[in-house]
Scaffold this motif. Structure first.
Motif, mmCIF file in Angstrom:
data_model
loop_
_atom_site.group_PDB
_atom_site.id
_atom_site.type_symbol
_atom_site.label_atom_id
_atom_site.label_comp_id
_atom_site.label_asym_id
_atom_site.label_seq_id
_atom_site.Cartn_x
_atom_site.Cartn_y
_atom_site.Cartn_z
ATOM 1 N N SER A 130 34.597 46.689 45.365
ATOM 2 C CA SER A 130 34.204 45.419 44.752
ATOM 3 C C SER A 130 35.232 44.915 43.750
ATOM 4 O O SER A 130 35.215 43.744 43.377
ATOM 5 N N GLN A 131 36.147 45.790 43.303
ATOM 6 C CA GLN A 131 37.169 45.414 42.333
ATOM 7 C C GLN A 131 38.489 45.009 42.989
ATOM 8 O O GLN A 131 39.455 44.677 42.303
ATOM 9 N N ILE A 132 38.517 45.030 44.315
ATOM 10 C CA ILE A 132 39.747 44.715 45.051
ATOM 11 C C ILE A 132 39.712 43.264 45.519
ATOM 12 O O ILE A 132 38.764 42.831 46.165
ATOM 13 N N PHE A 133 40.758 42.527 45.185
ATOM 14 C CA PHE A 133 40.875 41.134 45.629
ATOM 15 C C PHE A 133 41.418 41.067 47.048
ATOM 16 O O PHE A 133 40.936 40.300 47.879
ATOM 17 N N ILE A 142 49.762 50.619 52.962
ATOM 18 C CA ILE A 142 48.693 49.924 52.248
ATOM 19 C C ILE A 142 49.282 49.026 51.168
ATOM 20 O O ILE A 142 50.202 49.408 50.442
ATOM 21 N N TYR A 143 48.733 47.810 51.074
ATOM 22 C CA TYR A 143 49.091 46.905 49.980
ATOM 23 C C TYR A 143 47.794 46.455 49.341
ATOM 24 O O TYR A 143 46.858 46.019 50.029
ATOM 25 N N LEU A 144 47.705 46.568 48.016
ATOM 26 C CA LEU A 144 46.445 46.330 47.330
ATOM 27 C C LEU A 144 46.654 45.452 46.101
ATOM 28 O O LEU A 144 47.591 45.651 45.343
ATOM 29 N N VAL A 145 45.774 44.463 45.928
ATOM 30 C CA VAL A 145 45.794 43.593 44.753
ATOM 31 C C VAL A 145 44.449 43.695 44.059
ATOM 32 O O VAL A 145 43.401 43.458 44.680
ATOM 33 N N GLU A 146 44.477 44.043 42.793
ATOM 34 C CA GLU A 146 43.251 44.201 42.035
ATOM 35 C C GLU A 146 42.603 42.841 41.774
ATOM 36 O O GLU A 146 43.278 41.854 41.534
ATOM 37 N N LYS A 147 41.280 42.800 41.814
ATOM 38 C CA LYS A 147 40.558 41.560 41.653
ATOM 39 C C LYS A 147 40.696 41.022 40.232
ATOM 40 O O LYS A 147 40.727 41.783 39.278
ATOM 41 N N GLN A 148 40.801 39.711 40.139
ATOM 42 C CA GLN A 148 40.853 38.954 38.886
ATOM 43 C C GLN A 148 42.170 39.128 38.133
ATOM 44 O O GLN A 148 42.792 38.163 37.730
ATOM 45 N N LYS A 149 42.613 40.361 37.958
ATOM 46 C CA LYS A 149 43.847 40.562 37.211
ATOM 47 C C LYS A 149 45.055 40.065 37.990
ATOM 48 O O LYS A 149 46.088 39.735 37.424
ATOM 49 N N GLY A 150 44.936 40.070 39.338
ATOM 50 C CA GLY A 150 45.972 39.489 40.175
ATOM 51 C C GLY A 150 47.281 40.243 40.204
ATOM 52 O O GLY A 150 48.322 39.681 40.476
#
Length: 228
Positions: free
Chosen positions: A203-206, A216-224
């Protein structure tokens, strides 16, 4: 107001479905006949919304007639090359071997500024580097550069390699896209483990993308910020 709202929703859904029947093209890719039909549909559909005294049926029938006409015309153009040429025109060569055909530009009412802009959009800045430039029936310019000016490819250098699948979006705005997991050979357990490694919940992943090779490439939610 409520009447206008429901009329707008109904006509929006109808026009959207009609345009889907006409094909998935962007506005700039429409043939002249398709462009005319699109404008007519949008204008006709707006009349019952602006004037509630006009019965809805008077807005629906013309839209259906225009779409049916477009489908018939498209079918005829697929079966007859001559009809297709009359309706949509033909591609026109405006540059050959670095030489501009000025007569063809005049026939198309295509200015030299239009031509240069189209070339620059494709990364070509020198007319003499162009082998062929063709104005398509949609008005776009297709360019084939001379051999000496083309971008070098792995095939030119005799390099070998394997085709790769593009990254698939497996998490979007905190939700797992299960249909994408199969495409990249991932499981939900693997996705959850990757998130836990970064100290995150799904739920915290954008955004999270994954390849068949496991990248894998991952962007955290909201913090961008990207987490690699």
């Amino acid at each position: 107001m409520l009447v206008v709202f429901f009329r707008a929703v109904i006509l929006y859904v109808l026009v959207t479905l009609c345009l889907r029947l006409m094909g998935k093209r962007q506005l700039g890719e429409l043939q002249p006949a398709e462009f005319v039909i699109t404008i007519l549909i949008s204008n006709i559909a707006s009349l019952p919304i602006e004037d509630t005294s006009i019965p809805m049926i008077l807005g629906l029938i013309p839209v259906f007639v225009l779409v049916a006409f477009e489908v018939i015309v498209s079918t005829l153009s697929l079966s007859s090359k001559r009809f297709r040429s009359v309706l949509s025109g033909k591609p026109v060569i405006v540059i050959y071997n670095g030489v501009i055909d000025q007569d063809k530009l005049k026939q198309l009412r295509f200015s030299i500024d239009d031509l240069m802009e189209s070339l620059r959009q494709q990364g070509v800045f020198r007319i003499q580097d162009v082998w062929y430039a063709i104005v398509e029936t949609t008005g776009k310019v297709s360019v084939m550069q001379k051999f000496a000016s083309r971008t070098v490819t792995p095939a030119d250098l005799s390099l070998s390699g394997e085709e790769e699948q593009p990254p698939a979006v497996v998490v979007s705005d905190g939700k797992i896209i299960r249909s994408a997991l199969t495409a990249c050979g991932m499981s939900e357990e693997r996705i959850n483990r990757e998130a836990q490694k970064k100290g995150l919940k799904i739920s915290q992943i954008f955004l999270m993308t994954a390849t068949a090779g496991g990248e894998i490439y991952l962007v955290e939610k909201q913090k961008g910020r990207a987490v690699l």
